[in-house]
Design a protein around this motif. Structure first.
Motif, PDB file in Angstrom:
ATOM      1  N   ALA A 151      -5.043   0.742  -9.022  1.00 19.84           N
ATOM      2  CA  ALA A 151      -3.500   1.493 -10.364  1.00 19.84           C
ATOM      3  C   ALA A 151      -2.347   1.341  -8.977  1.00 19.84           C
ATOM      4  CB  ALA A 151      -3.942   2.570 -10.167  1.00 19.84           C
ATOM      5  N   ASP A 152      -3.340   1.164  -7.334  1.00 17.92           N
ATOM      6  CA  ASP A 152      -1.927   1.153  -7.298  1.00 17.92           C
ATOM      7  C   ASP A 152      -1.031   0.053  -6.346  1.00 17.92           C
ATOM      8  OD1 ASP A 152       0.474   2.329  -5.550  1.00 17.92           O
ATOM      9  OD2 ASP A 152      -0.684   3.252  -3.839  1.00 17.92           O
ATOM     10  N   GLU A 153      -2.107  -0.932  -6.912  1.00 15.12           N
ATOM     11  CA  GLU A 153      -1.649  -2.726  -6.210  1.00 15.12           C
ATOM     12  C   GLU A 153      -2.724  -2.987  -4.923  1.00 15.12           C
ATOM     13  OE1 GLU A 153       2.370  -3.693  -7.111  1.00 15.12           O
ATOM     14  OE2 GLU A 153       1.974  -3.621  -9.503  1.00 15.12           O
ATOM     15  N   GLY A 154      -3.492  -2.205  -4.919  1.00 16.09           N
ATOM     16  CA  GLY A 154      -4.448  -2.326  -3.144  1.00 16.09           C
ATOM     17  C   GLY A 154      -3.724  -1.431  -1.913  1.00 16.09           C
ATOM     18  N   ARG A 155      -2.505  -0.882  -2.504  1.00 17.19           N
ATOM     19  CA  ARG A 155      -2.122  -0.266  -1.389  1.00 17.19           C
ATOM     20  C   ARG A 155      -3.294   0.855  -0.696  1.00 17.19           C
ATOM     21  NH1 ARG A 155       2.634  -1.873  -4.187  1.00 17.19           N
ATOM     22  NH2 ARG A 155       2.448   0.155  -5.113  1.00 17.19           N
ATOM     23  N   ALA A 156      -3.247   0.963   0.647  1.00 22.43           N
ATOM     24  CA  ALA A 156      -3.569   1.950   1.046  1.00 22.43           C
ATOM     25  C   ALA A 156      -3.741   2.171   3.132  1.00 22.43           C
ATOM     26  CB  ALA A 156      -5.253   1.386   1.055  1.00 22.43           C
ATOM     27  N   VAL A 157      -3.785   2.934   2.947  1.00 19.54           N
ATOM     28  CA  VAL A 157      -3.135   3.142   5.154  1.00 19.54           C
ATOM     29  C   VAL A 157      -4.306   4.153   5.790  1.00 19.54           C
ATOM     30  CG1 VAL A 157      -2.533   4.788   6.650  1.00 19.54           C
ATOM     31  CG2 VAL A 157      -1.033   4.863   4.421  1.00 19.54           C
ATOM     32  N   LEU A 158      -5.075   3.023   6.350  1.00 18.44           N
ATOM     33  CA  LEU A 158      -6.499   2.711   6.930  1.00 18.44           C
ATOM     34  C   LEU A 158      -6.500   3.606   8.313  1.00 18.44           C
ATOM     35  CD1 LEU A 158      -9.453   1.237   6.945  1.00 18.44           C
ATOM     36  CD2 LEU A 158      -8.350  -0.265   8.224  1.00 18.44           C
ATOM     37  N   ARG A 159      -7.016   4.601   8.657  1.00 12.49           N
ATOM     38  CA  ARG A 159      -7.073   5.108   9.842  1.00 12.49           C
ATOM     39  C   ARG A 159      -8.341   4.724  10.631  1.00 12.49           C
ATOM     40  NH1 ARG A 159      -2.846   8.627   9.413  1.00 12.49           N
ATOM     41  NH2 ARG A 159      -1.962   9.216   6.563  1.00 12.49           N
ATOM     42  N   ALA A 160      -7.967   4.300  12.378  1.00 11.26           N
ATOM     43  CA  ALA A 160      -9.248   3.528  12.732  1.00 11.26           C
ATOM     44  C   ALA A 160      -8.944   4.321  14.096  1.00 11.26           C
ATOM     45  CB  ALA A 160      -9.340   2.421  12.005  1.00 11.26           C
ATOM     46  N   PRO A 161      -8.482   5.248  14.782  1.00  9.07           N
ATOM     47  CA  PRO A 161      -7.951   6.814  13.780  1.00  9.07           C
ATOM     48  C   PRO A 161      -6.379   5.882  13.746  1.00  9.07           C
ATOM     49  CG  PRO A 161      -7.974   6.676  16.295  1.00  9.07           C
ATOM     50  CD  PRO A 161      -8.851   5.209  16.049  1.00  9.07           C
ATOM     51  N   HIS A 162      -5.766   5.172  14.280  1.00  8.31           N
ATOM     52  CA  HIS A 162      -4.313   5.002  14.145  1.00  8.31           C
ATOM     53  C   HIS A 162      -3.813   4.788  12.734  1.00  8.31           C
ATOM     54  CE1 HIS A 162      -3.994   5.981  18.302  1.00  8.31           C
ATOM     55  NE2 HIS A 162      -4.541   5.091  18.374  1.00  8.31           N
ATOM     56  N   PRO A 163      -2.658   4.934  12.025  1.00  9.05           N
ATOM     57  CA  PRO A 163      -2.616   4.633  11.212  1.00  9.05           C
ATOM     58  C   PRO A 163      -2.412   3.652  10.303  1.00  9.05           C
ATOM     59  CG  PRO A 163      -1.134   6.409  11.422  1.00  9.05           C
ATOM     60  CD  PRO A 163      -2.260   6.866  12.651  1.00  9.05           C
ATOM     61  N   GLU A 164      -2.511   2.206   9.719  1.00  9.08           N
ATOM     62  CA  GLU A 164      -2.182   1.172   9.776  1.00  9.08           C
ATOM     63  C   GLU A 164      -2.151   0.974   7.870  1.00  9.08           C
ATOM     64  OE1 GLU A 164      -4.190  -3.052   9.492  1.00  9.08           O
ATOM     65  OE2 GLU A 164      -5.389  -1.421  10.349  1.00  9.08           O
ATOM     66  N   PRO A 165      -0.768   0.516   8.043  1.00 13.19           N
ATOM     67  CA  PRO A 165      -0.567   0.688   6.211  1.00 13.19           C
ATOM     68  C   PRO A 165      -1.180  -1.237   6.068  1.00 13.19           C
ATOM     69  CG  PRO A 165       1.548   1.087   7.040  1.00 13.19           C
ATOM     70  CD  PRO A 165       0.579   1.247   7.912  1.00 13.19           C
ATOM     71  N   VAL A 166      -2.318  -0.815   5.062  1.00 13.01           N
ATOM     72  CA  VAL A 166      -2.862  -1.836   4.367  1.00 13.01           C
ATOM     73  C   VAL A 166      -2.893  -1.772   2.775  1.00 13.01           C
ATOM     74  CG1 VAL A 166      -4.761  -1.672   6.237  1.00 13.01           C
ATOM     75  CG2 VAL A 166      -4.957  -1.054   4.461  1.00 13.01           C
TER      76      VAL A 166
END
Length: 147
Positions: A78-93
């Motif tokens: 629904a959000d066109e694949g937008r997310a934030v990956l935390r590994a551990p630092h946040p990365e917009p993906v």
């Protein structure tokens, strides 16, 4: 713990604990444990949960062990694949669905890395690749791309 594709109370608590650990860089399973944040399609609020990150062929992937109807997959679409990956630092993906015909080797690697997913996938992790090809359409595999 995931009757009807939704976590029960114990699974939610375990997911919360794992997400907190991954988000803070504690017990990250050698870099495989990550927290994914997606926006709820109805509420609009951020939803976080733990996932296993698969690295294969120089790419990063996440897999939905509960299939295409998992809430996080529906929110992500629904959000066109937008997310934030935390590994551990946040990365917009941006998470991009991998074509079904390319999923089998990723699914096999995923089951090697994610023992908790094995009961949810109908193929043994040591099965031939051809067996994974038969079930590939049932399990979304998403490639992680930097946003």
């Amino acid at each position: 713990m995931y009757a009807g594709g939704r976590p029960n109370r114990l699974a939610r608590w375990l997911n919360d604990v794992s997400a907190w650990q991954y988000r803070h860089g504690i017990l990250t399973l050698g870099g495989r444990g990550v927290t994914l944040e997606v926006r709820g399609r109805a509420s609009g609020r951020a939803v976080e949960f733990p996932l296993v990150l698969v690295r294969l062929g120089g790419q990063r992937y996440v897999v939905s062990m509960l299939g295409a109807e998992a809430q996080w997959v529906r929110n992500l679409r629904a959000d066109e694949g937008r997310a934030v990956l935390r590994a551990p630092h946040p990365e917009p993906v941006r998470l991009v669905e991998v074509p079904v015909e390319q999923r089998a080797p990723i699914l096999r690697r995923y089951l090697d890395l994610a023992p908790g997913a094995r009961p949810h996938v109908s193929v043994d992790r040591r099965a031939p690749l051809a067996e994974f090809e038969k079930i590939a359409a049932d399990y979304p595999v998403l490639r992680v791309e930097s946003a």
